[in-house]
Scaffold this motif. Structure first.
Motif, PDB file in Angstrom:
ATOM      1  N   TRP A   1      47.800 -29.896 -26.436  1.00 32.89           N
ATOM      2  CA  TRP A   1      47.156 -31.300 -25.623  1.00 32.89           C
ATOM      3  C   TRP A   1      46.043 -31.258 -26.032  1.00 32.89           C
ATOM      4  O   TRP A   1      45.804 -32.356 -26.733  1.00 32.89           O
ATOM      5  CB  TRP A   1      47.315 -30.645 -24.565  1.00 32.89           C
ATOM      6  CG  TRP A   1      47.542 -32.073 -23.704  1.00 32.89           C
ATOM      7  CD1 TRP A   1      47.295 -32.932 -23.420  1.00 32.89           C
ATOM      8  CD2 TRP A   1      47.089 -31.291 -22.043  1.00 32.89           C
ATOM      9  NE1 TRP A   1      47.748 -33.956 -22.959  1.00 32.89           N
ATOM     10  CE2 TRP A   1      47.063 -33.172 -21.053  1.00 32.89           C
ATOM     11  CE3 TRP A   1      46.573 -30.614 -21.181  1.00 32.89           C
ATOM     12  CZ2 TRP A   1      47.488 -33.321 -20.067  1.00 32.89           C
ATOM     13  CZ3 TRP A   1      46.512 -31.087 -19.610  1.00 32.89           C
ATOM     14  CH2 TRP A   1      46.424 -32.561 -19.434  1.00 32.89           C
TER      15      TRP A   1
ATOM     16  N   GLU B   1      46.166 -34.215 -29.507  1.00 34.11           N
ATOM     17  CA  GLU B   1      46.430 -35.385 -29.276  1.00 34.11           C
ATOM     18  C   GLU B   1      45.698 -35.914 -27.772  1.00 34.11           C
ATOM     19  O   GLU B   1      45.975 -37.706 -27.898  1.00 34.11           O
ATOM     20  CB  GLU B   1      47.999 -35.057 -28.299  1.00 34.11           C
ATOM     21  CG  GLU B   1      48.995 -33.854 -29.170  1.00 34.11           C
ATOM     22  CD  GLU B   1      50.083 -34.150 -28.245  1.00 34.11           C
ATOM     23  OE1 GLU B   1      50.379 -34.150 -26.525  1.00 34.11           O
ATOM     24  OE2 GLU B   1      51.400 -33.559 -29.107  1.00 34.11           O
ATOM     25  N   LEU B   2      44.221 -35.864 -27.467  1.00 37.99           N
ATOM     26  CA  LEU B   2      43.673 -36.617 -26.793  1.00 37.99           C
ATOM     27  C   LEU B   2      42.868 -37.622 -27.180  1.00 37.99           C
ATOM     28  O   LEU B   2      42.545 -38.640 -26.446  1.00 37.99           O
ATOM     29  CB  LEU B   2      42.883 -35.448 -25.321  1.00 37.99           C
ATOM     30  CG  LEU B   2      43.489 -34.355 -24.634  1.00 37.99           C
ATOM     31  CD1 LEU B   2      42.463 -33.534 -24.239  1.00 37.99           C
ATOM     32  CD2 LEU B   2      44.104 -35.460 -23.242  1.00 37.99           C
ATOM     33  N   THR B   3      42.737 -37.569 -28.195  1.00 34.55           N
ATOM     34  CA  THR B   3      41.703 -38.721 -29.199  1.00 34.55           C
ATOM     35  C   THR B   3      42.333 -38.292 -30.605  1.00 34.55           C
ATOM     36  O   THR B   3      42.508 -37.379 -31.235  1.00 34.55           O
ATOM     37  CB  THR B   3      40.635 -37.863 -28.743  1.00 34.55           C
ATOM     38  OG1 THR B   3      39.879 -39.159 -29.354  1.00 34.55           O
ATOM     39  CG2 THR B   3      40.284 -36.954 -29.267  1.00 34.55           C
ATOM     40  N   GLU B   4      41.898 -39.623 -31.029  1.00 35.29           N
ATOM     41  CA  GLU B   4      42.346 -39.628 -32.290  1.00 35.29           C
ATOM     42  C   GLU B   4      40.972 -39.733 -33.449  1.00 35.29           C
ATOM     43  O   GLU B   4      41.334 -39.183 -34.468  1.00 35.29           O
ATOM     44  CB  GLU B   4      42.710 -41.266 -32.739  1.00 35.29           C
ATOM     45  CG  GLU B   4      44.098 -41.419 -32.102  1.00 35.29           C
ATOM     46  CD  GLU B   4      45.271 -41.421 -32.756  1.00 35.29           C
ATOM     47  OE1 GLU B   4      45.312 -40.823 -34.615  1.00 35.29           O
ATOM     48  OE2 GLU B   4      46.277 -40.289 -32.261  1.00 35.29           O
ATOM     49  N   ASP B   5      40.025 -39.458 -32.713  1.00 31.44           N
ATOM     50  CA  ASP B   5      38.531 -39.467 -33.263  1.00 31.44           C
ATOM     51  C   ASP B   5      38.388 -37.578 -33.647  1.00 31.44           C
ATOM     52  O   ASP B   5      38.613 -36.594 -33.373  1.00 31.44           O
ATOM     53  CB  ASP B   5      37.502 -39.574 -32.654  1.00 31.44           C
ATOM     54  CG  ASP B   5      36.277 -40.179 -33.134  1.00 31.44           C
ATOM     55  OD1 ASP B   5      35.967 -39.883 -34.786  1.00 31.44           O
ATOM     56  OD2 ASP B   5      35.369 -39.548 -32.374  1.00 31.44           O
ATOM     57  N   SER B   6      38.336 -37.457 -34.428  1.00 28.36           N
ATOM     58  CA  SER B   6      37.746 -36.337 -34.943  1.00 28.36           C
ATOM     59  C   SER B   6      36.953 -35.634 -34.007  1.00 28.36           C
ATOM     60  O   SER B   6      36.340 -33.907 -34.444  1.00 28.36           O
ATOM     61  CB  SER B   6      37.756 -35.631 -36.822  1.00 28.36           C
ATOM     62  OG  SER B   6      36.566 -36.447 -36.935  1.00 28.36           O
ATOM     63  N   ASN B   7      35.607 -35.936 -34.172  1.00 25.30           N
ATOM     64  CA  ASN B   7      34.661 -35.894 -33.749  1.00 25.30           C
ATOM     65  C   ASN B   7      34.434 -35.263 -32.263  1.00 25.30           C
ATOM     66  O   ASN B   7      34.353 -34.559 -31.521  1.00 25.30           O
ATOM     67  CB  ASN B   7      33.148 -36.734 -33.910  1.00 25.30           C
ATOM     68  CG  ASN B   7      32.569 -37.095 -35.258  1.00 25.30           C
ATOM     69  OD1 ASN B   7      33.264 -36.307 -36.206  1.00 25.30           O
ATOM     70  ND2 ASN B   7      31.969 -38.096 -35.821  1.00 25.30           N
ATOM     71  N   GLU B   8      35.443 -36.109 -31.593  1.00 27.75           N
ATOM     72  CA  GLU B   8      35.734 -36.333 -29.990  1.00 27.75           C
ATOM     73  C   GLU B   8      36.100 -34.857 -29.877  1.00 27.75           C
ATOM     74  O   GLU B   8      36.196 -33.838 -28.642  1.00 27.75           O
ATOM     75  CB  GLU B   8      36.063 -37.631 -28.957  1.00 27.75           C
ATOM     76  CG  GLU B   8      35.493 -38.470 -29.457  1.00 27.75           C
ATOM     77  CD  GLU B   8      36.526 -39.349 -28.772  1.00 27.75           C
ATOM     78  OE1 GLU B   8      37.112 -39.221 -27.594  1.00 27.75           O
ATOM     79  OE2 GLU B   8      35.760 -40.786 -28.860  1.00 27.75           O
ATOM     80  N   ARG B   9      37.159 -34.926 -30.708  1.00 27.78           N
ATOM     81  CA  ARG B   9      38.058 -33.340 -30.684  1.00 27.78           C
ATOM     82  C   ARG B   9      37.601 -31.781 -31.013  1.00 27.78           C
ATOM     83  O   ARG B   9      37.444 -31.488 -29.956  1.00 27.78           O
ATOM     84  CB  ARG B   9      39.450 -33.684 -31.888  1.00 27.78           C
ATOM     85  CG  ARG B   9      40.442 -34.015 -31.351  1.00 27.78           C
ATOM     86  CD  ARG B   9      41.991 -33.237 -32.589  1.00 27.78           C
ATOM     87  NE  ARG B   9      41.778 -33.574 -33.787  1.00 27.78           N
ATOM     88  CZ  ARG B   9      41.819 -34.874 -34.403  1.00 27.78           C
ATOM     89  NH1 ARG B   9      42.051 -36.391 -33.622  1.00 27.78           N
ATOM     90  NH2 ARG B   9      41.678 -35.282 -35.407  1.00 27.78           N
TER      91      ARG B   9
ATOM     92  N   ARG C   1      34.622 -31.762 -30.115  1.00 34.04           N
ATOM     93  CA  ARG C   1      33.892 -31.715 -29.044  1.00 34.04           C
ATOM     94  C   ARG C   1      34.612 -30.971 -28.021  1.00 34.04           C
ATOM     95  O   ARG C   1      34.097 -30.386 -27.020  1.00 34.04           O
ATOM     96  CB  ARG C   1      33.246 -32.705 -28.592  1.00 34.04           C
ATOM     97  CG  ARG C   1      31.767 -32.854 -27.638  1.00 34.04           C
ATOM     98  CD  ARG C   1      31.381 -34.626 -27.620  1.00 34.04           C
ATOM     99  NE  ARG C   1      31.136 -34.983 -28.652  1.00 34.04           N
ATOM    100  CZ  ARG C   1      31.271 -36.496 -28.946  1.00 34.04           C
ATOM    101  NH1 ARG C   1      32.582 -36.785 -27.934  1.00 34.04           N
ATOM    102  NH2 ARG C   1      30.889 -36.953 -29.549  1.00 34.04           N
ATOM    103  N   LEU C   2      35.722 -32.012 -27.984  1.00 33.26           N
ATOM    104  CA  LEU C   2      36.830 -31.307 -26.777  1.00 33.26           C
ATOM    105  C   LEU C   2      37.265 -29.505 -26.494  1.00 33.26           C
ATOM    106  O   LEU C   2      37.227 -28.882 -25.851  1.00 33.26           O
ATOM    107  CB  LEU C   2      38.066 -31.921 -26.882  1.00 33.26           C
ATOM    108  CG  LEU C   2      38.064 -32.847 -26.234  1.00 33.26           C
ATOM    109  CD1 LEU C   2      39.358 -33.572 -26.292  1.00 33.26           C
ATOM    110  CD2 LEU C   2      37.880 -32.986 -24.364  1.00 33.26           C
TER     111      LEU C   2
END
Length: 123
Positions: A94, A97-105, A107-108
């Protein structure tokens, strides 16, 4: 409580062997799922409570004789790992799939690992 050790060892081997088949099957099922709530969420909502149930059962075994206790353990342990697959394979898939941004991924996944580790330490 004295459970039959060979039966318990067989249960551990069986549960881990089931993962060889159940993990790819679960990956396929979640990837091909078409549900209004999304591909991953229904599996997590079904799997997480069952996972908790079997964990509770493993931590609170009944008072039985040696062989029945080992058989009970075998069933609970295999079910525990199957529900682990049911809840955690979709959960792990999951995140990307939550974000397209690699930095946000990143961080997640960092926060997920932080809470996983914190929960482990608290337990």
């Amino acid at each position: 409580r004295n459970a039959d050790l060979p039966t318990m060892a067989l249960a551990v081997a069986l549960a881990r062997s089931c993962d060889v088949v159940s993990d790819p099957v679960m990956s396929y099922l979640t990837d091909s799922c078409r549900h209004a709530a999304g591909r991953r969420k229904p599996w997590i909502l079904i799997g997480a409570p069952l996972y908790g149930h079997f964990l509770y059962n493993l931590l609170h075994p009944p008072y039985l004789e040696s062989v029945p206790l080992a058989a009970w353990f075998a069933i609970m342990y295999v079910c525990f790992f199957l529900t682990n697959t049911l809840a955690n394979i979709p959960y792990d898939a999951w995140g990307p799939e939550l974000t397209e941004d690699s930095n946000e991924r990143a961080r997640l996944f960092f926060l997920s690992g932080l809470f996983d580790g914190g929960g482990t330490l608290a337990a």
